[in-house]
Enzyme design. Structure first.
Site, PDB file in Angstrom:
ATOM      1  CB  SER A 106      -1.047   0.129   1.486  1.00  0.00           C
ATOM      2  OG  SER A 106      -1.772  -1.164   1.123  1.00  0.00           O
TER       3      SER A 106
HETATM    4  N1  SAH Z   1      -0.203  -5.672   4.046  1.00  0.00           N
HETATM    5  C1  SAH Z   1       0.798  -5.904   2.955  1.00  0.00           C
HETATM    6  C2  SAH Z   1       0.075  -5.518   1.500  1.00  0.00           C
HETATM    7  C3  SAH Z   1      -0.897  -6.479   1.206  1.00  0.00           C
HETATM    8  S1  SAH Z   1      -1.602  -6.667  -0.192  1.00  0.00           S
HETATM    9  C4  SAH Z   1       2.138  -5.344   2.722  1.00  0.00           C
HETATM   10  O1  SAH Z   1       2.310  -4.405   3.772  1.00  0.00           O
HETATM   11  O2  SAH Z   1       2.982  -5.379   1.902  1.00  0.00           O
HETATM   12  C5  SAH Z   1      -3.033  -7.818   0.218  1.00  0.00           C
HETATM   13  C6  SAH Z   1      -2.343  -9.183   0.558  1.00  0.00           C
HETATM   14  O3  SAH Z   1      -3.326  -9.683   0.695  1.00  0.00           O
HETATM   15  C7  SAH Z   1      -1.761  -9.934  -0.776  1.00  0.00           C
HETATM   16  O4  SAH Z   1      -0.413 -10.485  -0.596  1.00  0.00           O
HETATM   17  C8  SAH Z   1      -2.829 -11.151  -0.936  1.00  0.00           C
HETATM   18  O5  SAH Z   1      -2.373 -12.253  -1.477  1.00  0.00           O
HETATM   19  C9  SAH Z   1      -3.149 -11.099   0.410  1.00  0.00           C
HETATM   20  N2  SAH Z   1      -4.500 -11.851   0.641  1.00  0.00           N
HETATM   21  C10 SAH Z   1      -5.536 -11.879  -0.021  1.00  0.00           C
HETATM   22  N3  SAH Z   1      -6.759 -12.520   0.509  1.00  0.00           N
HETATM   23  C11 SAH Z   1      -6.104 -13.091   1.671  1.00  0.00           C
HETATM   24  C12 SAH Z   1      -6.812 -13.837   2.447  1.00  0.00           C
HETATM   25  N4  SAH Z   1      -8.079 -14.613   2.538  1.00  0.00           N
HETATM   26  N5  SAH Z   1      -5.940 -14.319   3.533  1.00  0.00           N
HETATM   27  C13 SAH Z   1      -4.672 -14.036   3.635  1.00  0.00           C
HETATM   28  N6  SAH Z   1      -4.055 -12.958   2.754  1.00  0.00           N
HETATM   29  C14 SAH Z   1      -4.902 -12.710   1.804  1.00  0.00           C
END
Ligand code: SAH
Length: 257
Positions: A106
């Site tokens: 983000s």
């Molecule tokens: N917080 C992260 C960015 C998140 S992007 C950072 O600081 O880099 C969103 C992330 O959520 C992605 O890596 C995606 O694979 C994950 N995601 C999506 N659905 C999910 C789920 N059901 N459980 C866990 N992770 C999930």
């Protein structure tokens, strides 16, 4: 004739020295390249530190976030070490960045805003859904006692686990799984942060939120503008939901059970 032989032998000797110097230079360069190839992921330089401080003042304080704990955490965590090598130089820009597998880290302001919404305290136990690069977890880990984070894409989860470990974040535990179900074993949590958008607030997460706890979550349809929501559970267990601002997150995926 004698003179020319004498000069020829001098020239050969001089060339030997030049050749030796040349090979020494090549050898030293190879060692330097090898070292800089092995070590850059962990390096934090004054150059990056300057960019980070500028990021905090121009992108975060300028948008009215004054929580000193959050600002300091954002100054401390080397964001450039959480992005792919070729994105390092743009790590402190005012935008999200791709981290592979179609996912993104983000924008710095959104990381700061979501962290601030949770009003985290030093004794808090936190849960993150969507580890991604591990950056948001690292920021939160500077403030709270312990953070558990769940990632659904195994290679991302494993890489983040390795990264936070190598960078010395001892209070972060990463698990690969479906974060929709939270992490029952360590519940209830003082704060929950969901960094992928869901079309509804997952009931298991509401259940795993402690009384008096807060959850920040983007709610809405995938690939559209979503609403960043703050879910607050009162001391008596009542739920209050606030709509904070429009955001755009990658979708919360689900494992078919
Ligand atoms: N917080 C992260 C960015 C998140 S992007 C950072 O600081 O880099 C969103 C992330 O959520 C992605 O890596 C995606 O694979 C994950 N995601 C999506 N659905 C999910 C789920 N059901 N459980 C866990 N992770 C999930």
């Amino acid at each position: 004739m004698l003179y020319s032989r004498y000069f020829a032998s001098k020239l050969i000797k001089a060339n030997h020295k030049l050749l030796f110097a040349f090979f020494l230079f090549v050898y030293a360069s190879l060692i330097f390249c090898h070292l800089s190839y092995c070590y850059p992921p962990h390096e934090d330089s004054q150059w990056y530190k300057k960019l980070r401080y500028k990021m905090v003042s121009q992108q975060i304080e300028a948008r009215d976030i004054y929580n000193q704990k959050v600002l300091q955490a954002m100054r401390d965590v080397p964001r450039h070490l959480f992005v792919p090598e070729r994105r390092k130089k743009s790590a402190y820009g005012d935008f999200p960045l791709p981290i592979g597998y179609g996912q993104t880290i983000s924008q710095p302001y959104i990381v700061a805003l979501m962290t601030d919404l949770l009003k985290p305290e030093k004794d808090d136990i936190a849960l993150e859904v969507g580890t991604g690069s591990g950056y948001q977890a690292a920021v939160l880990s500077k403030i709270v006692k312990k953070i558990y984070t769940v990632e659904i894409i195994a290679p991302l989860g494993k890489a983040a686990d390795k990264r936070v470990d190598e960078l010395g974040y001892k209070n972060i535990t990463v698990k690969v799984g479906d974060g929709y179900f939270g992490w029952e074993q360590y519940a209830p949590f003082d704060c929950i942060i969901v960094t992928a958008a869901s079309d509804h607030i997952p009931p298991p997460l509401v259940k795993q939120l402690k009384n008096g706890g807060k959850m920040a979550i983007p709610v809405g349809k995938p690939f559209q503008v979503q609403k960043l929501m703050l879910v607050e559970k009162s001391e008596k267990g009542e739920i209050r939901i606030k709509n904070i601002l429009p955001v755009r997150f990658v979708p919360l995926r689900r494992i078919q059970r």
